[in-house]
Design an enzyme around this catalytic site. Structure first.
Site, PDB file in Angstrom:
ATOM      1  N   GLU A 150       1.318   3.253  -1.143  1.00 62.37           N
ATOM      2  CA  GLU A 150      -0.055   3.758  -1.048  1.00 62.37           C
ATOM      3  C   GLU A 150      -0.580   4.322  -2.370  1.00 62.37           C
ATOM      4  OE1 GLU A 150      -0.214   6.531   2.227  1.00 62.37           O
ATOM      5  OE2 GLU A 150       0.355   5.029   3.697  1.00 62.37           O
ATOM      6  N   GLU A 195       4.194   0.920   7.722  1.00 60.73           N
ATOM      7  CA  GLU A 195       3.983   2.216   8.388  1.00 60.73           C
ATOM      8  C   GLU A 195       2.924   2.041   9.456  1.00 60.73           C
ATOM      9  OE1 GLU A 195       2.977   5.682   6.025  1.00 60.73           O
ATOM     10  OE2 GLU A 195       4.452   5.116   4.501  1.00 60.73           O
TER      11      GLU A 195
END
Ligand code: IFM
Length: 473
Positions: free
Chosen positions: A178, A375
């Site tokens: 991320e 995720e």
């Protein structure tokens, strides 16, 4: 006690929604969120150790201590994974353990990860390593952090140290987790470490993180030519709250550009989108891009990691939920009108159908690449009951809905190869500290007692049957 479901149960052999053979079922964690032991074996402070000590930065003044004490309880945690039947485990490596001062390697720090990987392999759990999940050594932040281009080269050196030791035994590598959060939450909004609120710095950081990804990919190729290499992005379908309102439409375009396309396009297409370059011209994006950078950043990958939590429903008009300026540089006044949908404990709307939309759009708009959901998960205010189990029915509902959404994407030909629940354990949820619980396994942070939640039992049934059973079974 084994928490595995009874595999002799005939229902497990006939899932209602079977996933493809070989589909990878896993769970994910990150070093700073679970390890604790922040001062042992030569580890030095990361930007998060420093940030946690700023008054008001993290709920309750929580820090990386004790985490889930995983550094000391690793063997117990791998046993838990085995009991759950996990096929793969996604974890991150702490840069400040491996090259603590941003310089010389620290073999004692690497020893921990070698023990972890070898333990996983002995238990037939595939190790999936992420090189950077936000814990930059503080000493590098002191030299400018990700705003300084040199940090990308220091990252490549760090990757070299890790790959030299583990390249022969870890089959799946992810460079960054991320990068949007590292750049925009860390440098524009100040909500994450290092807590800076400088839009131009965030834009420079985003480019240097992408450069680090490209340089890191080359290191993975050199030391682990047979391993798969990828990057993990947090992606959100973005919709205008009022599709008839030009302001909302433009806000949706900008947020989609800064959140999704600014990372997807350089990595998968070798260029920044024109509209992103225009939106970020006042913040100097193009000035950071040197001639060979995009070639480095777009080195071919074997997989794309998709972190999905929700879609975004955006407006340019302030509403009652409008907070401080947003982290999307150049789109500071975005608001998120409520759709009245159920929300998790971190106030995110539950929008499982957005996962199908996201996966299908990646499949249709970008060159084909195997996708993994690296995720997906939800925080709920869990408490262990007298029977020792947390009855987290909301999380089971969340999981069930998102796995159905993933399955729907596979039925539409998306090359989805795996799913990792976030997170294996309750852990340090960044600015929210220990107040928010995402785990399949409940952690009592005072005693460090682990208690599998009902969702863990449910998920291990899915894994054992390689699919979902009819609702109510
Ligand atoms: O806990 C984080 C993780 O570190 C990165 N992705 C989102 C999770 C939940 O907020």
């Amino acid at each position: 006690m084994s928490i595995l479901p009874d595999e002799t149960d005939p229902a497990l052999a006939r899932p209602e929604l079977p996933f493809p053979p070989g589909f990878v079922w896993g769970a994910a964690t990150a070093a700073f969120q679970i390890e604790g032991a922040t001062t042992v074996d030569g580890r030095t402070p990361s930007i998060w150790d420093t940030f946690c000590r700023l008054p008001g930065a993290v709920t309750n003044g929580d820090t990386g201590e004790p985490g889930a004490d995983h550094y000391r309880r690793m063997a117990e945690d791998v046993r838990l994974m085995t009991d759950l039947g996990l096929r793969a485990y996604r974890f991150s490596i702490a840069w400040p353990r491996v090259r603590p001062d941003g310089g010389a390697p620290n073999p004692a720090g690497m020893d921990f990860y070698q023990r972890l990987v070898d333990t996983l392999l002995r238990h037939d759990i595939t190790p999936c390593a992420t090189l950077y999940h936000w814990d930059l050594p503080q000493v590098l932040e002191d030299r400018g952090g990700w705003v300084n281009r040199d940090t990308a080269y220091r990252f490549a050196e760090y990757a070299e140290t890790v790959l030299q030791r583990l390249g022969d035994r870890v089959p799946h590598w992810t460079t960054l987790n991320e990068p949007w959060c590292s750049a925009f939450l860390g440098y524009a909004r100040g909500r994450h470490a290092p807590g800076r609120t400088e839009p131009e710095a965030a834009v420079a950081a985003a480019h240097h993180l992408l450069l680090a990804h490209g340089l890191g990919t080359a290191v993975i190729r050199r030391h682990a030519p047979h391993a798969s290499a990828g990057v993990t992005l947090n992606l959100f379908p973005v919709h205008a709250a009022d599709p008839g309102d030009p302001g909302d439409l433009d806000t949706a375009r900008k947020v989609d550009g800064l959140q999704n396309r600014m990372f997807l396009a350089p990595v998968l297409l070798g260029s920044y989108p024109d509209d992103v370059l225009t939106d970020l011209a006042p913040f100097g994006l193009a000035e950071h891009v040197r001639p060979d950078d995009l070639g480095t950043i777009s080195a071919p990958l074997d997989m794309l990691g998709v972190n999905y939590y929700r879609d975004l429903h955006v407006s340019s008009r302030p509403d009652e939920r409008s907070g401080p300026p947003s982290e999307w540089v150049g789109a500071e006044h975005v608001s998120f009108p409520s759709r009245g949908l159920p929300r998790t404990d971190v106030d995110w709307e539950v929008t499982s159908e957005g996962l199908t939309e996201l996966l299908v759009s990646l499949h249709e708009k970008y060159p084909r690449i195997p996708l993994y959901i690296t995720e997906n998960g939800a925080a709920y205010p869990d408490r262990a009951g007298p029977d020792g189990i947390v009855h987290d029915v909301d999380r089971i509902g969340f999981l069930d809905a998102h796995l159905r959404a993933a399955h729907a994407a596979i039925e539409r030909d998306v090359d989805l190869r795996g799913y990792f629940y976030w997170s294996l354990l309750d852990n340090f949820e960044w600015a929210e500290g220990y107040a928010k619980r995402f785990g399949l396994v409940h952690v009592d942070f005072a005693s460090q007692r682990r208690t599998p939640k009902q969702s863990a039992l449910w998920y291990s049934g899915v894994i054992a049957g390689n699919g979902l059973r009819a609702v109510g079974e």
